[in-house]
Design an enzyme around this catalytic site. Structure first.
Site, short mmCIF file in Angstrom:
data_model
loop_
_atom_site.label_atom_id
_atom_site.label_comp_id
_atom_site.label_asym_id
_atom_site.label_seq_id
_atom_site.Cartn_x
_atom_site.Cartn_y
_atom_site.Cartn_z
N ASN A 150 23.11 8.60 -36.29
CA ASN A 150 22.86 8.40 -37.73
C ASN A 150 23.96 8.99 -38.60
O ASN A 150 24.17 8.54 -39.72
CB ASN A 150 21.50 8.99 -38.13
CG ASN A 150 21.31 10.40 -37.63
OD1 ASN A 150 21.42 10.66 -36.43
ND2 ASN A 150 21.04 11.32 -38.52
N SER A 198 12.01 3.00 -36.54
CA SER A 198 11.41 3.38 -37.81
C SER A 198 11.58 2.25 -38.82
O SER A 198 12.69 1.73 -38.99
CB SER A 198 12.10 4.65 -38.31
OG SER A 198 11.56 5.03 -39.54
N ALA A 199 10.48 1.89 -39.51
CA ALA A 199 10.53 0.74 -40.42
C ALA A 199 11.45 0.99 -41.62
O ALA A 199 12.13 0.07 -42.08
CB ALA A 199 9.12 0.42 -40.91
N HIS A 200 11.47 2.24 -42.12
CA HIS A 200 12.22 2.44 -43.37
C HIS A 200 13.73 2.47 -43.17
O HIS A 200 14.49 2.58 -44.12
CB HIS A 200 11.73 3.70 -44.10
CG HIS A 200 12.17 5.01 -43.54
ND1 HIS A 200 13.23 5.71 -44.06
CD2 HIS A 200 11.70 5.75 -42.50
CE1 HIS A 200 13.38 6.85 -43.38
NE2 HIS A 200 12.47 6.89 -42.43
N CYS A 321 19.91 13.73 -44.07
CA CYS A 321 18.83 12.83 -43.65
C CYS A 321 18.10 13.42 -42.45
O CYS A 321 16.98 13.04 -42.17
CB CYS A 321 19.35 11.43 -43.37
SG CYS A 321 19.44 10.93 -41.68
#
Ligand code: PLP
Length: 375
Positions: A150, A198-200, A321
């Site tokens: 990420n 993860s959807a978001h 994040c």
């Protein structure tokens, strides 16, 4: 304000938000109440979403367990595997560049007697496969390696991790949260045993995600109760979130090639603009295979935080994040970047709504900010 923090989270697509709203207001029956029409409608929404997510990640629907997000999926897999295997296989290996959603549960296992080893990465953030080889033994239960980082976007050789780990009888958990909708992949082709999503992170709602568990593998549940999600995640299902995730995942998979090309083009433009004006800039993991849309910039010689200079650009220092704490990124530290440089590094992450005009504006702000901090 230009948004350039898509790896932290993404906006919900309008059609996904519409579906979430419809589910909230109309499909509100309890999916466990199969005797009622309303319950069956809610169950059907979950079934559709399970098929969509499974198709998007290259799994079978019965291998998908809905959770509250990737963090819960990581905890479920790691704690669930270790609870079963700890007496015979106490060792757990994680790469040094994992998200805290992986490191923290791995560390928690040590309180129950697990032997946790963090595997080093090279200066590009790539896992040291020799260290993996030498740490694997017949006491290793689980190996956790993130597919796409990420913070830097670095892509790991997951097939090789799987090959080596399986040869030693260990299972593999792979955090694939950042890949969905950016590059094509399939959990079955990669051969992993567990993966999280993860959807978001792919234009779906927050607070919903999924754990992939290869068919036939045993796992102890983290959350016990009414036995939903095949006994692996109790609690009344988040039907609106799950339905929204299903649609977001479906669109991500359908549009992945176009999204990838768009992100690649804009990333090239951003990096070349910044390099042209700031020739000393380091693009972290720049020599490795990387996720499109992720650029972690480090610039030696700055006398302050680069991020603080970007008044109208939302970006991050990478670690933001992953953690509420303002600590220098553990990912960059693991790659050998010193504490000051790590704290002053800046991550720009792009999304499908990003335009070429946005990139030119971001580059301008980055360059101006750096010049102010250098003078
Ligand atoms: N893993 C990675 C690679 C992430 O980027 C994130 C997001 O911060 C997570 C896990 C946690 O995801 P969630 O917010 O769904 O718990």
């Amino acid at each position: 304000m230009i948004y350039a923090d898509y790896n932290a989270t993404t906006p919900c697509l309008p059609e996904v938000a519409d579906l979430v709203r419809d589910c909230l207001c109309e499909t509100y029956g309890n999916p466990s109440n199969r005797a009622s029409l309303m319950g069956r409608k809610a169950r059907a929404a979950i079934d559709t979403a399970r098929e969509q997510v499974a198709r998007a990640v290259g799994a079978s629907p019965d291998e998908i367990i809905f959770t509250s997000g990737a963090t819960e999926a990581c905890n479920t897999a790691i704690l669930g595997v270790m609870e079963r295997l700890l007496p015979t296989r106490p060792r757990i290996l994680t790469s040094a560049v994992e998200h805290p959603a992986v490191c923290m549960p791995a560390e928690a296992c040590t309180h129950a007697g697990a032997d946790w080893i963090e595997l080093p990465v090279d200066s590009q953030g790539r896992l040291d496969l020799n260290a993996l080889k030498s740490s694997l033994n017949d006491k290793t239960a689980l190996v956790c390696v993130m597919a796409a980082n990420n913070e830097t976007g670095v892509l790991q050789d997951i097939r090789e991790v799987v090959r080596l780990s399986h040869a030693a009888g260990a299972l593999v958990f792979c955090d694939m949260t950042q890949m969905l909708g950016k590059i094509p992949f399939s959990v079955h082709s990669e051969g992993v045993d567990f993966a999280c999503f993860s959807a978001h992170k792919c234009y779906g709602p927050k607070g919903v995600g999924a754990l992939y568990k290869r068919r036939g593998l045993a796992l102890s549940p983290l959350i016990r109760g009414g036995g939903q999600e095949n006994g692996l995640r109790s609690g009344t299902e988040n039907v609106p979130g799950i339905a929204g995730f299903g649609l977001a995942a479906d669109l991500a998979a359908r549009e992945v090639n176009a999204r990838r090309a768009h992100l690649q083009r804009l990333t090239r433009l951003l990096e070349s603009e910044v390099r042209r004006h700031l020739p000393n800039v380091i693009i972290q993991s720049g020599a490795a295979d990387r996720l499109p849309g992720t650029s972690m910039f480090t610039l030696p010689g700055l006398n302050g935080k680069w991020l603080a200079q970007l008044s109208d650009v939302t970006a991050s220092s990478g670690s933001a994040c992953a953690s509420l704490q303002e600590k220098p990124s553990h990912v960059l530290r693991a790659m050998g970047v010193n504490e000051t440089l790590a704290a002053r590094s800046l991550r720009i992450s792009l999304g499908t709504p990003t335009t070429e005009a946005d990139i030119r504006h971001i580059a301008k702000r980055l360059i101006e900010g750096a010049q102010r901090l250098q003078s």
